[in-house]
Design a protein around this motif. Structure first.
Motif, PDB file in Angstrom:
ATOM      1  N   GLN A 125       0.843  -1.191   0.000  1.00  0.00           N
ATOM      2  CA  GLN A 125       0.000   0.000   0.000  1.00  0.00           C
ATOM      3  C   GLN A 125       0.881   1.245   0.000  1.00  0.00           C
ATOM      4  O   GLN A 125       1.896   1.303   0.693  1.00  0.00           O
ATOM      5  CB  GLN A 125      -0.907   0.021   1.241  1.00  0.00           C
ATOM      6  N   THR A 126       0.501   2.231  -0.806  1.00  0.00           N
ATOM      7  CA  THR A 126       1.125   3.549  -0.777  1.00  0.00           C
ATOM      8  C   THR A 126       0.013   4.590  -0.704  1.00  0.00           C
ATOM      9  O   THR A 126      -0.933   4.541  -1.491  1.00  0.00           O
ATOM     10  CB  THR A 126       1.996   3.798  -2.017  1.00  0.00           C
ATOM     11  N   ILE A 127       0.114   5.493   0.264  1.00  0.00           N
ATOM     12  CA  ILE A 127      -0.886   6.538   0.448  1.00  0.00           C
ATOM     13  C   ILE A 127      -0.246   7.877   0.099  1.00  0.00           C
ATOM     14  O   ILE A 127       0.782   8.254   0.675  1.00  0.00           O
ATOM     15  CB  ILE A 127      -1.399   6.566   1.897  1.00  0.00           C
TER      16      ILE A 127
ATOM     17  N   MET B 279      -1.497  13.460  10.192  1.00  0.00           N
ATOM     18  CA  MET B 279      -2.476  12.536   9.633  1.00  0.00           C
ATOM     19  C   MET B 279      -2.623  11.326  10.555  1.00  0.00           C
ATOM     20  O   MET B 279      -1.656  10.899  11.206  1.00  0.00           O
ATOM     21  CB  MET B 279      -2.060  12.091   8.236  1.00  0.00           C
ATOM     22  N   THR B 280      -3.810  10.773  10.604  1.00  0.00           N
ATOM     23  CA  THR B 280      -4.114   9.655  11.488  1.00  0.00           C
ATOM     24  C   THR B 280      -4.601   8.458  10.686  1.00  0.00           C
ATOM     25  O   THR B 280      -5.457   8.606   9.807  1.00  0.00           O
ATOM     26  CB  THR B 280      -5.210  10.036  12.505  1.00  0.00           C
ATOM     27  N   TYR B 281      -4.038   7.288  11.006  1.00  0.00           N
ATOM     28  CA  TYR B 281      -4.439   6.051  10.326  1.00  0.00           C
ATOM     29  C   TYR B 281      -4.642   4.952  11.361  1.00  0.00           C
ATOM     30  O   TYR B 281      -4.125   5.023  12.480  1.00  0.00           O
ATOM     31  CB  TYR B 281      -3.371   5.612   9.311  1.00  0.00           C
ATOM     32  N   ALA B 282      -5.391   3.930  10.950  1.00  0.00           N
ATOM     33  CA  ALA B 282      -5.546   2.723  11.753  1.00  0.00           C
ATOM     34  C   ALA B 282      -4.882   1.576  11.008  1.00  0.00           C
ATOM     35  O   ALA B 282      -5.174   1.345   9.827  1.00  0.00           O
ATOM     36  CB  ALA B 282      -7.025   2.418  11.986  1.00  0.00           C
ATOM     37  N   LEU B 283      -3.975   0.873  11.674  1.00  0.00           N
ATOM     38  CA  LEU B 283      -3.247  -0.237  11.059  1.00  0.00           C
ATOM     39  C   LEU B 283      -3.941  -1.558  11.346  1.00  0.00           C
ATOM     40  O   LEU B 283      -4.239  -1.879  12.502  1.00  0.00           O
ATOM     41  CB  LEU B 283      -1.814  -0.289  11.603  1.00  0.00           C
TER      42      LEU B 283
ATOM     43  N   LEU C  22      -3.598   0.330   5.943  1.00  0.00           N
ATOM     44  CA  LEU C  22      -3.888   1.524   6.724  1.00  0.00           C
ATOM     45  C   LEU C  22      -5.189   2.130   6.237  1.00  0.00           C
ATOM     46  O   LEU C  22      -5.387   2.289   5.027  1.00  0.00           O
ATOM     47  CB  LEU C  22      -2.763   2.545   6.578  1.00  0.00           C
ATOM     48  N   THR C  23      -6.061   2.475   7.153  1.00  0.00           N
ATOM     49  CA  THR C  23      -7.301   3.163   6.815  1.00  0.00           C
ATOM     50  C   THR C  23      -7.354   4.474   7.574  1.00  0.00           C
ATOM     51  O   THR C  23      -6.727   4.603   8.644  1.00  0.00           O
ATOM     52  CB  THR C  23      -8.529   2.303   7.163  1.00  0.00           C
TER      53      THR C  23
END
Length: 371
Positions: free
Chosen positions: A151-153, A193-197, A204-205
């Motif tokens: 994944q790349t964001i 920025m905030t993500y959930a792993l 990551l979402t």
């Protein structure tokens, strides 16, 4: 029986001495820029009793291995290759032979990777790409090598400093103690920025909220959690401040912003790194150009910072520093004076004292110490 008891006591005593002696010995890994004379990742033995450093080996084969991260078992080391075609490299470390061996290299999914971390399961590497304004998740294979990004964001946006904030610039990846919440300061957009792993899939979402804004022009850079898990702090490169947050359920609520520089300072504001002492009582931040570490005490009830003092770093451009697990030593990597300097730390006052001990390493950028 009495003689046997004394013999057993003596044996246990000797074993405790040997054990304590072994615990004094740690390995310091130094990430560098290789644009001058550095050959790669330098490894030194660090004695936490004396503060002495002894050379061990050099990991070669990677350009600009500026930032490093360990696997949870510390058998593997991961580095960025900070360049336009950014990459992530995996190394194995053999303690018996003191050898650091390059396993493989994969794309970082973006340009100029500047920060890297490993999740607590040891399954995933997450890399922040400063130049590309993105972050990527790479799987760790059974042999310790890294696979291609899963994944790349890509971040979007800019902020008020037209020279430094013309686009996104991801500056660090910070996984919370729960191994789920991931906070990513973006210097270019003035957002954390905030993500959930998902530790099973590596995905990551977006978190809730998706980001926490900082003061326009602040430039959030490095980030750290308090040992109590209730507070978090970010150091901001462009306006030379530290902001404290209450942290709970994936959310950051700011409670204080404080300067890292003396009131009469008129030079360039250029912060870099931030760390908290193991006992949670003091916070330190590095000021490049001012060539100092700022020292604050931390109120244990509400996280508020109180200024204690500044310590000259005895070098130029303190890019990164670290506090050892005993809390007795701080090591500072001065990028532009090519030295790593050892300070002793007063655990009661938080203040630092030069030890006269230092090593010469070309363009040191990152310091990581084994347990």
């Amino acid at each position: 029986m009495k003689r046997l008891g004394l013999l057993l006591f003596g044996l246990l005593y000797l074993m405790s001495i040997v054990s304590n002696g072994q615990n004094n010995s740690h390995l310091l890994f130094i990430g560098t820029y290789t644009s001058k004379t550095s050959e790669g990742i330098y490894v030194y033995q660090f004695n936490s009793k004396t503060g002495d450093l002894t050379p061990v080996t050099i990991g070669k084969g990677v350009k600009n291995p500026s930032f490093l991260a360990f696997s949870p078992d510390q058998r593997f080391v991961y580095s960025v290759a900070e360049m336009s075609g950014g990459a992530v490299s995996a190394f194995s470390f053999d303690k018996q032979s003191s050898s650091l061996t390059l396993l493989n290299t994969q794309s970082a999914g973006g340009a100029g990777p500047c920060h890297i971390t490993v999740d607590k399961t040891g399954k995933w590497v997450i890399v922040g790409n400063y130049g590309g304004g993105s972050l990527s998740v790479l799987p760790i294979q059974a042999d310790g090598s890294v696979g291609k990004p899963v994944q790349t964001i890509q971040h979007e946006g800019k902020s008020v400093n037209t020279e430094r904030q013309e686009k996104p610039h991801v500056h660090s990846i910070n996984i919370a103690p729960n191994n789920r919440d991931v906070f990513v300061p973006d210097l270019g957009t003035d957002k954390i920025m905030t993500y959930a792993l998902n530790a099973e899939t590596g995905q990551l979402t977006p978190g809730n909220p998706a980001f926490t804004g900082t003061t326009p022009g602040a430039g959030p850079r490095h980030f750290t959690f308090h040992p109590n898990g209730k507070f978090a702090y970010v150091i901001q490169e462009l306006d030379a401040t530290v902001t404290g947050f209450n942290y709970k359920d994936g959310k950051l609520v700011p409670f204080q912003t404080i300067t890292t520089l003396p009131d009469d300072y008129t030079g360039r504001k250029w912060c870099a790194d931030i760390h908290i002492s193991p006992d949670g009582k003091f916070l330190y931040g590095s000021n490049r150009t001012h060539e100092s570490l700022v020292i604050y005490s931390i109120n244990q009830k509400n996280g508020q910072l109180t200024y204690v003092g500044h310590q000259n770093v005895l070098g130029k451009t303190p890019r990164n520093f670290m506090i050892d697990s005993t809390g007795k030593w701080i090591l500072v990597a001065n990028q532009d004076s090519d030295n790593v300097v050892v300070f002793s730390r007063d655990t009661k006052t938080g203040k630092l004292t030069p030890t006269g001990k230092e090593i010469k390493v070309s363009m040191p950028v990152c310091l990581k110490l084994t347990k």
